[in-house]
Write an enzyme that holds these catalytic residues in place. Structure first.
Site, short mmCIF file in Angstrom:
data_model
loop_
_atom_site.label_atom_id
_atom_site.label_comp_id
_atom_site.label_asym_id
_atom_site.label_seq_id
_atom_site.Cartn_x
_atom_site.Cartn_y
_atom_site.Cartn_z
N CYS A 35 48.22 38.36 43.20
CA CYS A 35 46.87 37.83 43.14
C CYS A 35 46.94 36.36 42.75
O CYS A 35 47.76 35.96 41.92
CB CYS A 35 45.98 38.64 42.20
SG CYS A 35 45.85 38.03 40.52
N GLU A 36 46.13 35.55 43.39
CA GLU A 36 46.19 34.11 43.14
C GLU A 36 45.57 33.71 41.81
O GLU A 36 45.77 32.60 41.36
CB GLU A 36 45.53 33.35 44.29
CG GLU A 36 44.04 33.54 44.40
CD GLU A 36 43.46 32.77 45.59
OE1 GLU A 36 42.32 32.30 45.44
OE2 GLU A 36 44.10 32.66 46.62
N HIS A 37 44.82 34.60 41.18
CA HIS A 37 44.17 34.25 39.92
C HIS A 37 45.11 34.37 38.72
O HIS A 37 45.03 33.57 37.79
CB HIS A 37 42.93 35.12 39.70
CG HIS A 37 41.93 34.98 40.78
ND1 HIS A 37 41.22 36.03 41.29
CD2 HIS A 37 41.52 33.89 41.48
CE1 HIS A 37 40.41 35.61 42.25
NE2 HIS A 37 40.58 34.32 42.38
N HIS A 38 45.99 35.38 38.72
CA HIS A 38 46.88 35.59 37.58
C HIS A 38 48.35 35.64 37.99
O HIS A 38 49.21 35.77 37.14
CB HIS A 38 46.52 36.90 36.86
CG HIS A 38 45.10 36.96 36.43
ND1 HIS A 38 44.12 37.59 37.16
CD2 HIS A 38 44.48 36.42 35.35
CE1 HIS A 38 42.95 37.45 36.54
NE2 HIS A 38 43.14 36.74 35.45
N GLN A 96 42.45 40.17 47.74
CA GLN A 96 42.44 41.27 48.70
C GLN A 96 41.40 41.06 49.80
O GLN A 96 41.65 41.38 50.96
CB GLN A 96 42.17 42.59 47.95
CG GLN A 96 42.21 43.81 48.85
CD GLN A 96 42.06 45.09 48.06
OE1 GLN A 96 42.44 45.16 46.88
NE2 GLN A 96 41.53 46.12 48.69
N HIS A 105 45.46 46.75 41.32
CA HIS A 105 45.68 45.38 40.86
C HIS A 105 46.21 45.38 39.43
O HIS A 105 45.54 45.86 38.51
CB HIS A 105 44.38 44.59 40.93
CG HIS A 105 43.92 44.35 42.34
ND1 HIS A 105 43.96 43.11 42.93
CD2 HIS A 105 43.42 45.20 43.27
CE1 HIS A 105 43.50 43.20 44.17
NE2 HIS A 105 43.16 44.45 44.40
N CYS A 157 46.43 42.94 37.51
CA CYS A 157 45.60 42.11 36.63
C CYS A 157 44.47 42.93 36.01
O CYS A 157 43.94 42.55 34.97
CB CYS A 157 45.06 40.89 37.38
SG CYS A 157 44.09 41.29 38.84
#
Length: 194
Positions: free
Chosen positions: A82-85, A123, A151, A153
């Site tokens: 995931c690009e956020h975490h 996603q 996920h 995260c």
């Protein structure tokens, strides 16, 4: 085995060495001496999709065929970050298309999923990218993609919900019809093998 650019590896190693120090670790202790290089190579492997062209993959095995019924490749396992975490999310993709005079090799559908999943992702975007790629390369009567994932995260941090599954879908063309979508969803929900 994947070939790595030595300059890229060296630069990433230096960055990960510094990250270990910022986390309060002794980056020179025995167990961590090779960690920066290992992480650098792992990250390049996990993001190798940036160096691949998914449309070219589909076009490399495109054939003229009069078949005009649904083609489904389901239960395609994938792993992504995931690009956020930058934590993993993983699951299965189910892809269908209805040809319009051209088909592609079945393994190429799985390769497209692999390429888009090996990038920093969300996603929702990955689901759309898979659909758009197949639509662009094959110009079929329609495409539908469903992705189901867990996920890390959400499991390891934040709300810490281990059993939650996220489902996304995207479709175009003849899949705009609820009857066609329903047929696809029924076919991917069956657990039998013919």
């Amino acid at each position: 085995m994947q070939a790595y650019n030595p300059e890229t590896i060296e630069e990433l190693k230096q960055q990960y060495h510094r990250i270990l120090q910022l986390l309060g670790e002794d980056a020179e202790r025995e167990g961590l001496l090779k960690t920066p290089e290992r992480v650098a190579k792992a990250m390049l492997t996990l993001t190798r999709g940036y160096t691949m062209d998914p449309v070219a993959v589909l076009n490399s095995a495109k054939f003229n065929e009069d078949y005009n019924q649904m083609v489904i490749v389901k239960d395609i396992n994938f792993y992504s970050l995931c690009e956020h975490h930058m934590l993993p999310f993983y699951g299965k993709a189910h892809v269908a298309y209805i040809p319009n005079g051209q088909i592609t090799g079945l393994s190429k559908i799985a390769r497209v999923v692999d390429i888009f999943s090996h990038r920093l992702q969300v996603q929702e975007r990955m689901t759309m990218q898979i659909k758009d790629c197949i639509q662009e390369a094959l110009n079929p009567q329609g495409v539908m993609v469903v992705v189901e994932a867990k996920h890390m995260c959400m499991q390891m941090r934040g709300v810490e919900k281990q059993n939650s599954i996220t489902t996304t879908s995207d479709f175009c063309g003849v899949f705009e019809s609820s009857k066609t979508r329903e047929e696809f969803l029924n076919l991917i929900s069956k657990d039998r093998f013919i």
